[in-house]
Design a protein around this motif. Structure first.
Motif, PDB file in Angstrom:
ATOM      1  N   SER A  25      -2.223 -51.238  13.992  1.00 30.72           N
ATOM      2  CA  SER A  25      -0.742 -51.268  13.005  1.00 30.72           C
ATOM      3  C   SER A  25      -0.769 -52.662  12.650  1.00 30.72           C
ATOM      4  O   SER A  25      -0.837 -52.989  11.715  1.00 30.72           O
ATOM      5  CB  SER A  25       0.139 -50.742  13.314  1.00 30.72           C
ATOM      6  OG  SER A  25       0.245 -48.918  13.949  1.00 30.72           O
ATOM      7  N   GLY A  26      -0.364 -54.100  13.657  1.00 29.82           N
ATOM      8  CA  GLY A  26       0.287 -55.262  13.322  1.00 29.82           C
ATOM      9  C   GLY A  26      -1.063 -55.805  12.605  1.00 29.82           C
ATOM     10  O   GLY A  26      -0.677 -56.630  12.137  1.00 29.82           O
ATOM     11  N   SER A  27      -2.306 -55.293  12.881  1.00 31.94           N
ATOM     12  CA  SER A  27      -3.035 -56.643  12.261  1.00 31.94           C
ATOM     13  C   SER A  27      -3.436 -55.975  11.456  1.00 31.94           C
ATOM     14  O   SER A  27      -3.937 -57.120   9.958  1.00 31.94           O
ATOM     15  CB  SER A  27      -4.976 -55.768  12.915  1.00 31.94           C
ATOM     16  OG  SER A  27      -4.638 -56.233  14.746  1.00 31.94           O
ATOM     17  N   ILE A  28      -2.999 -55.231  11.082  1.00 35.74           N
ATOM     18  CA  ILE A  28      -3.421 -54.518   8.619  1.00 35.74           C
ATOM     19  C   ILE A  28      -1.676 -55.268   8.467  1.00 35.74           C
ATOM     20  O   ILE A  28      -1.815 -55.571   7.526  1.00 35.74           O
ATOM     21  CB  ILE A  28      -3.562 -52.891   8.773  1.00 35.74           C
ATOM     22  CG1 ILE A  28      -5.332 -52.605  10.280  1.00 35.74           C
ATOM     23  CG2 ILE A  28      -3.327 -52.115   7.687  1.00 35.74           C
ATOM     24  CD1 ILE A  28      -6.276 -53.427   9.357  1.00 35.74           C
TER      25      ILE A  28
ATOM     26  N   ALA B 184       6.995 -44.287  21.096  1.00 39.18           N
ATOM     27  CA  ALA B 184       8.031 -43.634  20.736  1.00 39.18           C
ATOM     28  C   ALA B 184       6.161 -42.211  20.578  1.00 39.18           C
ATOM     29  O   ALA B 184       6.236 -41.370  21.820  1.00 39.18           O
ATOM     30  CB  ALA B 184       8.889 -42.626  19.583  1.00 39.18           C
ATOM     31  N   SER B 185       5.612 -41.853  19.566  1.00 38.85           N
ATOM     32  CA  SER B 185       4.748 -40.897  19.712  1.00 38.85           C
ATOM     33  C   SER B 185       3.490 -42.072  18.608  1.00 38.85           C
ATOM     34  O   SER B 185       3.325 -42.204  17.581  1.00 38.85           O
ATOM     35  CB  SER B 185       5.325 -40.161  18.978  1.00 38.85           C
ATOM     36  OG  SER B 185       3.940 -39.050  18.678  1.00 38.85           O
ATOM     37  N   PRO B 186       2.462 -42.063  19.774  1.00 39.06           N
ATOM     38  CA  PRO B 186       1.313 -42.823  18.640  1.00 39.06           C
ATOM     39  C   PRO B 186       0.637 -42.281  17.130  1.00 39.06           C
ATOM     40  O   PRO B 186       0.560 -42.177  16.952  1.00 39.06           O
ATOM     41  CB  PRO B 186       0.061 -42.896  20.163  1.00 39.06           C
ATOM     42  CG  PRO B 186       1.162 -42.870  21.191  1.00 39.06           C
ATOM     43  CD  PRO B 186       2.260 -42.645  20.462  1.00 39.06           C
ATOM     44  N   ALA B 187       0.626 -41.003  17.384  1.00 32.62           N
ATOM     45  CA  ALA B 187       0.292 -39.755  17.061  1.00 32.62           C
ATOM     46  C   ALA B 187       0.660 -39.997  15.492  1.00 32.62           C
ATOM     47  O   ALA B 187       0.749 -39.850  14.623  1.00 32.62           O
ATOM     48  CB  ALA B 187      -0.311 -38.748  17.282  1.00 32.62           C
ATOM     49  N   ALA B 188       2.310 -39.869  15.899  1.00 33.70           N
ATOM     50  CA  ALA B 188       3.150 -40.127  14.330  1.00 33.70           C
ATOM     51  C   ALA B 188       3.038 -41.158  13.576  1.00 33.70           C
ATOM     52  O   ALA B 188       2.978 -41.179  12.176  1.00 33.70           O
ATOM     53  CB  ALA B 188       4.713 -39.839  15.087  1.00 33.70           C
TER      54      ALA B 188
ATOM     55  N   TRP C 115       0.702 -43.974   8.605  1.00 36.59           N
ATOM     56  CA  TRP C 115       0.166 -44.982   7.621  1.00 36.59           C
ATOM     57  C   TRP C 115      -0.728 -43.585   6.023  1.00 36.59           C
ATOM     58  O   TRP C 115      -0.296 -44.642   5.446  1.00 36.59           O
ATOM     59  CB  TRP C 115      -1.451 -44.893   8.595  1.00 36.59           C
ATOM     60  CG  TRP C 115      -0.968 -45.914   9.737  1.00 36.59           C
ATOM     61  CD1 TRP C 115      -0.252 -46.806   9.975  1.00 36.59           C
ATOM     62  CD2 TRP C 115      -2.116 -45.971  11.083  1.00 36.59           C
ATOM     63  NE1 TRP C 115       0.300 -47.062  11.646  1.00 36.59           N
ATOM     64  CE2 TRP C 115      -1.728 -46.931  12.038  1.00 36.59           C
ATOM     65  CE3 TRP C 115      -3.895 -45.294  11.003  1.00 36.59           C
ATOM     66  CZ2 TRP C 115      -1.982 -47.202  12.702  1.00 36.59           C
ATOM     67  CZ3 TRP C 115      -4.201 -45.895  12.600  1.00 36.59           C
ATOM     68  CH2 TRP C 115      -3.536 -46.285  13.251  1.00 36.59           C
ATOM     69  N   LEU C 116      -0.449 -42.860   6.787  1.00 34.43           N
ATOM     70  CA  LEU C 116      -0.919 -41.785   4.913  1.00 34.43           C
ATOM     71  C   LEU C 116       0.162 -42.195   4.233  1.00 34.43           C
ATOM     72  O   LEU C 116      -0.052 -41.838   2.895  1.00 34.43           O
ATOM     73  CB  LEU C 116      -0.357 -40.692   5.897  1.00 34.43           C
ATOM     74  CG  LEU C 116      -2.376 -39.867   6.950  1.00 34.43           C
ATOM     75  CD1 LEU C 116      -1.981 -38.822   6.516  1.00 34.43           C
ATOM     76  CD2 LEU C 116      -3.658 -40.613   6.058  1.00 34.43           C
ATOM     77  N   ALA C 117       1.599 -42.390   4.291  1.00 28.13           N
ATOM     78  CA  ALA C 117       2.340 -42.894   3.372  1.00 28.13           C
ATOM     79  C   ALA C 117       1.753 -44.032   2.158  1.00 28.13           C
ATOM     80  O   ALA C 117       2.843 -44.373   1.376  1.00 28.13           O
ATOM     81  CB  ALA C 117       4.020 -43.723   4.534  1.00 28.13           C
ATOM     82  N   ALA C 118       0.739 -44.633   3.083  1.00 29.92           N
ATOM     83  CA  ALA C 118       0.865 -46.101   1.930  1.00 29.92           C
ATOM     84  C   ALA C 118       0.246 -45.996   0.953  1.00 29.92           C
ATOM     85  O   ALA C 118      -0.005 -45.768  -0.376  1.00 29.92           O
ATOM     86  CB  ALA C 118      -0.198 -46.919   2.575  1.00 29.92           C
ATOM     87  N   ILE C 119      -0.457 -44.710   0.770  1.00 29.53           N
ATOM     88  CA  ILE C 119      -1.481 -43.582  -0.091  1.00 29.53           C
ATOM     89  C   ILE C 119      -0.963 -43.580  -1.807  1.00 29.53           C
ATOM     90  O   ILE C 119      -1.012 -43.736  -2.316  1.00 29.53           O
ATOM     91  CB  ILE C 119      -2.362 -42.370   0.085  1.00 29.53           C
ATOM     92  CG1 ILE C 119      -3.312 -43.053   1.369  1.00 29.53           C
ATOM     93  CG2 ILE C 119      -2.717 -41.796  -0.957  1.00 29.53           C
ATOM     94  CD1 ILE C 119      -4.316 -42.094   2.346  1.00 29.53           C
ATOM     95  N   PRO C 120       0.614 -42.556  -1.206  1.00 32.51           N
ATOM     96  CA  PRO C 120       1.406 -42.490  -2.153  1.00 32.51           C
ATOM     97  C   PRO C 120       2.262 -43.824  -2.289  1.00 32.51           C
ATOM     98  O   PRO C 120       2.839 -43.828  -3.769  1.00 32.51           O
ATOM     99  CB  PRO C 120       2.274 -40.989  -1.715  1.00 32.51           C
ATOM    100  CG  PRO C 120       2.159 -40.874   0.007  1.00 32.51           C
ATOM    101  CD  PRO C 120       0.625 -41.594   0.257  1.00 32.51           C
ATOM    102  N   ALA C 121       2.536 -44.866  -2.270  1.00 35.40           N
ATOM    103  CA  ALA C 121       3.573 -45.366  -2.647  1.00 35.40           C
ATOM    104  C   ALA C 121       2.633 -46.044  -3.328  1.00 35.40           C
ATOM    105  O   ALA C 121       2.997 -46.512  -4.455  1.00 35.40           O
ATOM    106  CB  ALA C 121       3.842 -46.083  -0.830  1.00 35.40           C
TER     107      ALA C 121
ATOM    108  N   SER D 192       5.258 -49.002  11.818  1.00 33.67           N
ATOM    109  CA  SER D 192       4.988 -47.348  13.001  1.00 33.67           C
ATOM    110  C   SER D 192       3.992 -48.518  14.259  1.00 33.67           C
ATOM    111  O   SER D 192       4.116 -47.402  15.676  1.00 33.67           O
ATOM    112  CB  SER D 192       2.737 -47.557  12.230  1.00 33.67           C
ATOM    113  OG  SER D 192       1.892 -48.198  12.340  1.00 33.67           O
ATOM    114  N   VAL D 193       4.760 -49.743  13.646  1.00 31.63           N
ATOM    115  CA  VAL D 193       4.233 -50.686  14.971  1.00 31.63           C
ATOM    116  C   VAL D 193       5.560 -50.384  16.898  1.00 31.63           C
ATOM    117  O   VAL D 193       5.265 -49.767  17.571  1.00 31.63           O
ATOM    118  CB  VAL D 193       4.867 -52.347  15.442  1.00 31.63           C
ATOM    119  CG1 VAL D 193       4.720 -52.749  16.580  1.00 31.63           C
ATOM    120  CG2 VAL D 193       3.334 -52.947  14.205  1.00 31.63           C
TER     121      VAL D 193
END
Length: 244
Positions: free
Chosen positions: A150-153, A206-210, A215-221, A200-201
């Motif tokens: 997440s930090g890299s992206i 708290a939850s890697p899966a969450a 990350w998918l939130a970037a698509i609609p935004a 997401s970092v």
């Protein structure tokens, strides 16, 4: 003592001060800064090569052992699904960044040192992306791997947004007729990626899966910003030619 002809000029002795004077651009002389010498087209060609190598290295990580028996091949292929998923994820992310950098350079008329250094920093992150991709492939269920990816992206997207901001702050670097409104939208698109992946970092611990679903939130935004760009009227300076 030998005399030089009157029409010949004797070069001055070379000193540290004279070398500095030659290498430093003057107001009336030619600009010999790194940005002016390299130029946007040459720098972009170099960047394309780095992007291509990074994507190639992603694909090289998808392997199966070479000494398998036929009955074990199915299980080995099943184990590569995480590698394939990580490859596809990073391929999409790198593809988005590649398109964004071409969109940005379409509006760059000349480089300054800030743009040059920001872009070199971006290429450094892109070239290193196979490493966090490998981490997310092998340790997707761990907070550390998810946070590093997440930090890299977020860092790569932030560097692109910073380059766009530089064009907004220094309009002389942009091509004539560049619409500041579209530059702002491009910067907002980069900031969307920064916010989503940076947020997401801490979520990963708290939850890697969450965090990965976030990350998918970037698509609609980004889709919403793209629709806004198409609907927004162009605000080119008066007398400026239309952009393609």
């Amino acid at each position: 003592m030998a005399r030089h002809p009157a029409h010949q000029r004797v070069p001055p002795p070379v000193t540290a001060g004279s070398v500095l004077a030659v290498s430093t651009p003057t107001r009336g002389g030619e600009d010999e800064s790194a940005g002016a010498i390299i130029g946007p087209e040459r720098l972009l060609a170099f960047g394309d090569a780095v992007f291509a190598i990074a994507i190639t290295l992603l694909a090289l990580d998808i392997t199966v052992p070479g000494d398998l028996e036929a009955r074990d091949l199915g299980r080995a292929l099943h184990r590569t699904l995480s590698d394939i998923g990580a490859y596809l994820l990073s391929f999409v992310v790198i593809g988005v960044l590649w398109i964004s950098q071409h969109t940005l350079f379409h509006r760059v008329a000349r480089l300054d040192s800030a743009l040059l250094h920001l872009y070199l920093a971006l290429l450094a992150v892109i070239a290193a992306l196979p490493f966090p991709t490998r981490l997310i492939s092998e340790y997707a269920d761990t907070p550390a791997a998810t946070a590093v990816y997440s930090g890299s992206i977020a860092l790569a997207s932030g560097l692109l947004a910073a380059m766009t901001l530089r064009l907004l702050l220094r309009p002389a670097l942009a091509t004539p007729g560049t619409d500041p409104g579209r530059l702002r939208v491009s910067m907002y698109e980069g900031l969307v990626m920064v916010v989503v992946f940076a947020a997401s970092v801490p979520l990963a611990f708290a939850s890697p899966a969450a965090a990965q679903l976030w990350w998918l939130a970037a698509i609609p935004a980004r889709a919403w910003l793209s629709r806004r760009t198409r609907k927004a009227p162009s605000r080119r300076p008066s007398g400026a030619p239309p952009r393609n």
